[in-house]
Design a protein around this motif. Structure first.
Motif, PDB file in Angstrom:
ATOM      1  N   PHE A  41     -24.677  22.617  75.037  1.00  0.00           N
ATOM      2  CA  PHE A  41     -25.165  21.727  74.177  1.00  0.00           C
ATOM      3  C   PHE A  41     -23.836  20.893  73.763  1.00  0.00           C
ATOM      4  O   PHE A  41     -23.811  19.826  73.474  1.00  0.00           O
ATOM      5  CB  PHE A  41     -26.066  22.127  72.939  1.00  0.00           C
ATOM      6  CG  PHE A  41     -27.526  22.581  73.372  1.00  0.00           C
ATOM      7  CD1 PHE A  41     -28.476  21.712  73.369  1.00  0.00           C
ATOM      8  CD2 PHE A  41     -27.559  23.909  73.859  1.00  0.00           C
ATOM      9  CE1 PHE A  41     -29.756  21.990  73.911  1.00  0.00           C
ATOM     10  CE2 PHE A  41     -28.753  24.250  74.284  1.00  0.00           C
ATOM     11  CZ  PHE A  41     -29.852  23.414  74.172  1.00  0.00           C
ATOM     12  N   ASP A  42     -22.887  21.825  73.678  1.00  0.00           N
ATOM     13  CA  ASP A  42     -21.494  21.196  73.067  1.00  0.00           C
ATOM     14  C   ASP A  42     -20.838  20.308  74.118  1.00  0.00           C
ATOM     15  O   ASP A  42     -20.569  19.124  73.750  1.00  0.00           O
ATOM     16  CB  ASP A  42     -20.553  22.268  72.712  1.00  0.00           C
ATOM     17  CG  ASP A  42     -21.062  23.148  71.375  1.00  0.00           C
ATOM     18  OD1 ASP A  42     -21.857  22.289  70.941  1.00  0.00           O
ATOM     19  OD2 ASP A  42     -20.493  24.188  71.301  1.00  0.00           O
ATOM     20  N   TYR A  66     -35.233  26.011  61.572  1.00  0.00           N
ATOM     21  CA  TYR A  66     -34.597  25.133  62.574  1.00  0.00           C
ATOM     22  C   TYR A  66     -35.758  24.231  63.120  1.00  0.00           C
ATOM     23  O   TYR A  66     -36.865  24.612  63.406  1.00  0.00           O
ATOM     24  CB  TYR A  66     -34.186  25.773  63.690  1.00  0.00           C
ATOM     25  CG  TYR A  66     -33.151  25.032  64.529  1.00  0.00           C
ATOM     26  CD1 TYR A  66     -31.842  24.344  64.124  1.00  0.00           C
ATOM     27  CD2 TYR A  66     -33.932  24.382  65.878  1.00  0.00           C
ATOM     28  CE1 TYR A  66     -31.260  23.316  65.051  1.00  0.00           C
ATOM     29  CE2 TYR A  66     -33.216  23.591  66.478  1.00  0.00           C
ATOM     30  CZ  TYR A  66     -32.051  22.964  66.126  1.00  0.00           C
ATOM     31  OH  TYR A  66     -31.097  22.054  67.093  1.00  0.00           O
ATOM     32  N   GLN A  93     -25.011  27.856  72.448  1.00  0.00           N
ATOM     33  CA  GLN A  93     -24.455  26.618  72.026  1.00  0.00           C
ATOM     34  C   GLN A  93     -23.702  25.768  73.203  1.00  0.00           C
ATOM     35  O   GLN A  93     -23.453  24.594  73.198  1.00  0.00           O
ATOM     36  CB  GLN A  93     -23.919  26.678  70.862  1.00  0.00           C
ATOM     37  CG  GLN A  93     -23.438  25.330  70.068  1.00  0.00           C
ATOM     38  CD  GLN A  93     -24.477  24.486  69.555  1.00  0.00           C
ATOM     39  OE1 GLN A  93     -25.545  25.002  69.014  1.00  0.00           O
ATOM     40  NE2 GLN A  93     -24.601  23.467  69.811  1.00  0.00           N
ATOM     41  N   LYS A  94     -23.196  26.715  74.159  1.00  0.00           N
ATOM     42  CA  LYS A  94     -22.142  26.040  74.861  1.00  0.00           C
ATOM     43  C   LYS A  94     -22.557  24.944  75.867  1.00  0.00           C
ATOM     44  O   LYS A  94     -21.695  23.764  75.938  1.00  0.00           O
ATOM     45  CB  LYS A  94     -21.462  27.116  75.743  1.00  0.00           C
ATOM     46  CG  LYS A  94     -20.892  28.089  75.103  1.00  0.00           C
ATOM     47  CD  LYS A  94     -20.148  29.282  76.308  1.00  0.00           C
ATOM     48  CE  LYS A  94     -19.421  30.378  75.610  1.00  0.00           C
ATOM     49  NZ  LYS A  94     -18.763  31.409  76.745  1.00  0.00           N
ATOM     50  N   PRO A 106     -26.079  33.102  69.737  1.00  0.00           N
ATOM     51  CA  PRO A 106     -26.418  31.752  69.442  1.00  0.00           C
ATOM     52  C   PRO A 106     -24.889  30.879  70.138  1.00  0.00           C
ATOM     53  O   PRO A 106     -25.201  29.934  70.660  1.00  0.00           O
ATOM     54  CB  PRO A 106     -26.398  31.790  68.211  1.00  0.00           C
ATOM     55  CG  PRO A 106     -26.983  32.835  67.637  1.00  0.00           C
ATOM     56  CD  PRO A 106     -26.463  33.857  68.566  1.00  0.00           C
ATOM     57  N   GLU A 107     -23.695  31.688  69.983  1.00  0.00           N
ATOM     58  CA  GLU A 107     -22.503  31.007  70.216  1.00  0.00           C
ATOM     59  C   GLU A 107     -22.645  30.348  71.697  1.00  0.00           C
ATOM     60  O   GLU A 107     -22.294  29.501  72.534  1.00  0.00           O
ATOM     61  CB  GLU A 107     -21.345  31.632  69.892  1.00  0.00           C
ATOM     62  CG  GLU A 107     -21.025  31.894  68.449  1.00  0.00           C
ATOM     63  CD  GLU A 107     -22.034  32.661  67.805  1.00  0.00           C
ATOM     64  OE1 GLU A 107     -22.108  32.549  66.598  1.00  0.00           O
ATOM     65  OE2 GLU A 107     -22.613  33.626  68.419  1.00  0.00           O
ATOM     66  N   ILE A 161     -31.305  27.682  70.405  1.00  0.00           N
ATOM     67  CA  ILE A 161     -30.313  27.168  70.136  1.00  0.00           C
ATOM     68  C   ILE A 161     -29.427  27.743  68.989  1.00  0.00           C
ATOM     69  O   ILE A 161     -28.176  28.024  68.824  1.00  0.00           O
ATOM     70  CB  ILE A 161     -30.180  25.446  69.937  1.00  0.00           C
ATOM     71  CG1 ILE A 161     -28.607  25.085  70.008  1.00  0.00           C
ATOM     72  CG2 ILE A 161     -30.937  25.190  68.697  1.00  0.00           C
ATOM     73  CD1 ILE A 161     -28.616  23.571  69.963  1.00  0.00           C
ATOM     74  N   LYS A 162     -30.225  28.123  67.683  1.00  0.00           N
ATOM     75  CA  LYS A 162     -29.659  28.708  66.687  1.00  0.00           C
ATOM     76  C   LYS A 162     -29.707  30.185  66.564  1.00  0.00           C
ATOM     77  O   LYS A 162     -29.066  30.995  65.840  1.00  0.00           O
ATOM     78  CB  LYS A 162     -30.387  28.180  65.271  1.00  0.00           C
ATOM     79  CG  LYS A 162     -29.731  28.626  64.267  1.00  0.00           C
ATOM     80  CD  LYS A 162     -30.352  27.965  62.760  1.00  0.00           C
ATOM     81  CE  LYS A 162     -29.869  28.341  61.608  1.00  0.00           C
ATOM     82  NZ  LYS A 162     -30.501  27.912  60.458  1.00  0.00           N
ATOM     83  N   GLU A 202     -33.763  23.133  73.509  1.00  0.00           N
ATOM     84  CA  GLU A 202     -33.273  23.663  72.421  1.00  0.00           C
ATOM     85  C   GLU A 202     -34.101  25.140  72.056  1.00  0.00           C
ATOM     86  O   GLU A 202     -33.294  26.099  71.849  1.00  0.00           O
ATOM     87  CB  GLU A 202     -33.148  22.920  71.236  1.00  0.00           C
ATOM     88  CG  GLU A 202     -32.323  21.668  71.461  1.00  0.00           C
ATOM     89  CD  GLU A 202     -32.109  20.790  70.164  1.00  0.00           C
ATOM     90  OE1 GLU A 202     -32.431  21.539  69.151  1.00  0.00           O
ATOM     91  OE2 GLU A 202     -31.431  19.893  70.205  1.00  0.00           O
TER      92      GLU A 202
END
Length: 473
Positions: free
Chosen positions: A416-417, A350, A413-414, A409-410, A384-385, A363
């Motif tokens: 950043f979404d 990444y 990610q929140k 990771p999920e 982040i990944k 990130e």
């Protein structure tokens, strides 16, 4: 390399207790007629069970609603039987709260200072030997903002002073107070901006109530072409003050370069890692201070380095930069046999190319280096990944022996979404002396960074600022 997913639990509720008690009865019935020495087993179990409660004994003390649009650092200070919190309220006003340590009731004092949208405008506090509270904050390349009480431990007696020595106080950032090796009362700040700044240390004379320079020249000097972003100085278990930093050539964060290091026994006289004296100010041309001469735009980020110590009290530095493929990786280094031993400890696929100015939504972060059992080091990170977790690393070979994931990771990610609506937890450590048997920290929630700019058409409710009290043994 193995990867584990674990669930961390930080407190017990009634259902936990009932469930645990029920399991205990089941185990007892099962073991009663089949295992000799059941009394010993029960003692071990009950001891562990009681320890589980002791380790999770926490209390939340609500302070007040707090600013939630900007992720800026607040200040907690525990001093004797008093506790103080400096923060920004939902109207962006700087406020100081105080309470008696055995009470949950706070008194509040608003100060004549309001923050905008800049996450750099942290607040710092410290109490001097006369009991006067010193406070500084809400500055990012701004004139010095400095308050001091006139009555010991009385927040209603704060007065704005806004000068110390009167020199180099027009472009102040990153205020902090610290105690020197001879109990000096020290104030540190950056004079200037990103890409053009010096590091200044002042010392306070409590009897005269006056400030003067701790060093007769800037501690670090960018010579108008750069500035240093420092981690430390902090005193290690080996008795040295350790300082790690990167240089930055402009306002743009991608121009960070040259991971560097210096140390001192007495905070006055500084030297390189091999014990050779260096004259102040510290500048980029002192190559003996280079750890890894990472060039600009190569993934070295300020605040991305963390220090720790191995089982022999040797300094270890973890940091991030790009690998040969241009992906972000974590690296570890320590000084061995006359040189810095550097090794890549991740193999992530990444690339996060950070750039520009203002507060960055991270990130990838290096979050800490701690000793672990059996000559292992625990290197914490968030990605982040790849989620949030830690690596267990052999302190001698830097070989990774295990990877543990504590947040998926999920979950990472929140924010950043939907960064305009997703709150993140903030934690502030106690900068005071604390009290025996207890430790404290601050908790609150804010939106993530937004390059120090206002989020338009976004309404976020204030969050509750709390002091978390934990019993320690």
């Amino acid at each position: 390399m193995r990867n584990k997913m674990i669930l961390l639990q930080t407190s017990l509720n009634l259902e936990d207790v009932i469930t645990a008690s029920g399991k205990f009865l089941e185990w007892y019935c099962l073991l009663k007629n089949n295992i000799k020495g059941i009394g010993f087993i029960l003692i071990i179990f009950l001891f562990s069970f009681s320890n589980l409660f002791a380790q999770n004994a926490k209390k939340e003390i609500v302070v007040a609603p707090a600013l939630s649009e900007v992720p800026v650092a607040f200040s907690l200070l525990t001093h004797g039987n008093k506790q103080f919190v400096a923060f920004y309220n939902p109207d962006h006003q700087m406020v100081v709260a105080s309470r008696n340590i055995n009470e949950d009731k706070w008194i509040f004092q608003a100060l004549p200072s309001k923050i905008g949208w800049d996450g750099h405008n942290s607040i710092a506090m410290k109490v001097d030997s006369d009991g006067q509270i010193h406070l500084s904050g809400n500055m990012h390349v701004d004139p010095l903002m400095y308050f001091r009480t006139t009555k010991p431990l009385d927040i209603t007696s704060f007065k704005a002073i806004n000068y110390m020595t009167g020199e180099n106080e027009k472009k102040v950032t990153y205020p902090s107070f610290m105690t020197g090796p001879n109990n000096e009362f020290i104030y540190h700040y950056r004079d200037g901006g990103s890409g053009n700044g010096n590091e200044i240390y002042n010392v306070y004379d409590v009897k005269k109530q006056t400030w003067s320079r701790f060093f007769d020249k800037p501690f670090m000097d960018g010579k108008g072409e750069r500035n240093a972003y420092m981690s430390g100085p902090s005193k290690g278990p080996d008795g040295y003050y350790h300082l790690v930093w990167v240089w930055r050539d402009s306002y743009l964060c991608e121009t960070n370069n040259h991971l560097s290091y210096a140390r001192s026994r007495n905070f006055k006289d500084w030297e390189s890692v091999d014990g050779k004296p260096v004259e102040l100010p510290l500048t980029i041309d002192k190559q003996e201070l280079w750890v890894d001469p990472v060039p600009v735009k190569a993934g070295l980020i300020n605040g991305g380095d963390r220090t720790g110590f191995d089982s022999k009290n040797r300094l270890v530095i973890a940091y991030q930069k790009f690998d040969e493929k241009g992906n972000n990786q974590l690296y570890m280094t320590k000084y061995v046999k006359g040189k810095w031993k550097i090794k890549q400890i991740t193999d992530w696929n990444y690339r996060w190319y950070f750039s520009g100015g203002g507060g960055v939504h991270w990130e990838i972060q290096t979050k800490g280096v701690q000793r672990y059992k059996k000559n292992l080091l625990k290197v914490s990170y968030s990605h982040i990944k790849y989620g949030e977790g830690y690596l267990l690393v052999d302190e001698n070979s830097f070989k990774v022996v295990d990877t543990v994931t504590v947040k998926s990771p999920e979950e990472m990610q929140k924010t950043f979404d939907k960064p305009e609506t997703t709150l993140v937890k903030k934690i502030g450590n106690d900068c005071g002396k604390g009290i025996k048997g207890k430790k404290f920290h601050l908790e609150w929630e804010t939106l993530p960074p937004n390059r120090d700019k206002v989020r338009k058409n976004v309404i976020v409710k204030p969050t509750i600022l709390k002091v978390i009290e934990e019993e320690v043994r």
